[in-house]
Enzyme design. Structure first.
Site, PDB file in Angstrom:
ATOM      1  CD  GLU A   1      -0.909  -0.352   3.750  1.00 35.40           C
ATOM      2  OE1 GLU A   1      -2.090  -0.697   3.600  1.00 35.40           O
ATOM      3  OE2 GLU A   1      -0.367  -0.235   4.842  1.00 35.40           O
TER       4      GLU A   1
ATOM      5  N   GLY B   1      -2.648  11.435  -7.576  1.00 33.28           N
ATOM      6  CA  GLY B   1      -3.026  10.019  -7.561  1.00 33.28           C
ATOM      7  C   GLY B   1      -2.791   9.336  -8.889  1.00 33.28           C
TER       8      GLY B   1
ATOM      9  CG  ASP C   1       2.646  -3.930 -15.154  1.00 28.67           C
ATOM     10  OD1 ASP C   1       2.619  -3.949 -13.908  1.00 28.67           O
ATOM     11  OD2 ASP C   1       1.641  -4.117 -15.880  1.00 28.67           O
TER      12      ASP C   1
ATOM     13  CE  LYS D   1      -0.692  -2.497 -13.768  1.00 23.78           C
ATOM     14  NZ  LYS D   1      -0.997  -3.861 -13.367  1.00 23.78           N
TER      15      LYS D   1
ATOM     16  CG  ASN E   1       1.989   0.511 -12.843  1.00 23.89           C
ATOM     17  OD1 ASN E   1       1.624   0.510 -11.673  1.00 23.89           O
ATOM     18  ND2 ASN E   1       2.261  -0.584 -13.528  1.00 23.89           N
TER      19      ASN E   1
ATOM     20  CG  ASP F   1       4.590  -1.621 -10.325  1.00 25.06           C
ATOM     21  OD1 ASP F   1       3.479  -2.027  -9.974  1.00 25.06           O
ATOM     22  OD2 ASP F   1       5.602  -2.361 -10.340  1.00 25.06           O
TER      23      ASP F   1
ATOM     24  CB  THR G   1      34.393 -17.091 -37.491  1.00 27.53           C
ATOM     25  OG1 THR G   1      35.360 -16.137 -37.088  1.00 27.53           O
ATOM     26  CG2 THR G   1      34.507 -17.386 -38.966  1.00 27.53           C
TER      27      THR G   1
END
Ligand SMILES: N=C(N)N/N=C1\CCCc2cc(NC(=O)c3cc4cccc([N+](=O)[O-])c4[nH]3)ccc21
Length: 317
Positions: A25, A96, A136, A138, A141, A157, A176
């Site tokens: 959290e 936020g 990730d 989104k 985040n 994140d 080679t």
């Protein structure tokens, strides 16, 4: 709070919960000496994929968090840990999560979506230039610095992120190839498109900011989300998209391309007509570099594979 490290509670006074992330959290805290407000993200070590990789994953993420330095990437101020958790002290992002802002506004104004997306592109361009793929991206985040529409955003994140290292394939292809099997060459052509996954996610993020709903979803179709994605099957619902410019839709279309080789790179997205908006860029630089100390245009090397920028062409800012 009983098991918080003592040196942590001596330095900070923990207040209320401000965000309820899936793993751990976020709490508001005050630095005792300065009364400065900070955010504290708790990451439970048991939440990492599997115990074995847990600490290595966590240490890799913390290495990334310490190393990154860009106005649109979360900055960490302090670290503490106990046997069961990490406590990461961060700058406060009072606006936020972007997820909640889009939900509250239904759809973002096109000009606001463009200002946020431009900052996301610059942040991901910086990550890619450091050989880091986020993987990730989104709305949960992406954090907003304030409740104003015109505000700084920061990506956070790095739990799923990956650091690009020199691979044995690179070393093999430098040697080679006398005894090298043909499939090593044919398989090698798809290598190096790891960055493209972030460009796809940015396309989904832009779609959600502009349209207010996700391009690939469960309701209203009998195709699985997986089929919709692998077939690149999505719709611009007229009720939501009629008020949005063709250029914005065009950029979404060029990012939501199934073939990673044909998908726009970050550099190409920054060159897209929808991004050629002097006023938006001026605003962006004012909020990203309030002291006016913007770096020179050419300071972040281009990372796209398609066409190396010829020397007189500066990478976009
Ligand atoms: N999971 C993982 N392995 N790494 N995750 C990470 C890595 C460490 C940084 C990090 C920060 C956040 N989130 C915030 O900071 C944040 C959310 C939020 C919501 C409302 C208000 C404020 N605020 O007023 O500040 C907020 N700050 C979420 C995930 C992670």
């Amino acid at each position: 709070q009983s098991n918080l490290p003592r040196e942590f509670t001596e330095k900070y006074w923990i207040s209320r919960k401000i965000g309820s992330g899936v793993c751990g959290e976020v709490k508001l805290a005050f630095e005792r000496d300065t009364c400065k407000k900070v955010a504290v993200k708790t990451i439970n070590k048991k939440d990492f994929p599997s115990i074995g990789t847990a600490t290595r994953n966590a240490e890799r993420e913390i290495e990334i968090l310490k190393k990154i330095d860009h106005p649109c990437l979360i900055k960490t101020e302090d670290f503490f840990q106990t046997d069961e958790s990490y406590y990461i002290v961060l700058e406060l992002m009072e606006g936020g999560e972007l997820f909640d802002r889009v939900k509250a506004k239904k759809q973002l104004d096109e000009s606001i979506a463009k200002l946020y997306f431009y900052q996301m592109l610059l942040a991901v361009k910086y990550l890619h230039s450091q050989g880091i793929i986020h993987r990730d991206l989104k709305p949960e985040n992406v954090l907003l610095a304030s409740d104003n529409d015109i505000c700084l955003i920061k990506i956070t994140d790095f739990n799923q992120s990956k650091i690009l290292e020199e691979t044995s394939l690179m070393r093999t292809l430098c040697g080679t190839p006398t005894y090298l099997a043909p499939e090593v060459f044919t398989d090698a052509v798809t290598v190096g498109y790891g960055r493209a996954v972030d460009c796809w996610s940015l396309g989904v993020l832009l779609f959600v900011c502009l349209g207010g709903y996700p391009p690939f979803h469960t309701e209203g179709t009998d195709m699985s989300v997986r089929e919709q994605i692998t077939q690149g099957c999505y719709r611009f619902l007229p009720s939501k998209w009629d008020c949005i410019s063709e250029q914005a839709k065009n950029l979404v279309k060029k990012l939501l391309v199934v073939d990673p080789k044909k998908r726009l790179t970050i550099e190409e997205a920054l060159q897209h007509p929808w991004m050629q908006d002097k006023q938006m860029k001026t605003t962006a630089f004012k909020i990203m570099y309030p002291g006016g100390q913007a770096p020179s245009e050419g300071d972040t090397p281009s990372t796209s594979r398609k066409r190396p920028l010829d020397d007189q062409e500066q990478p976009p800012g």
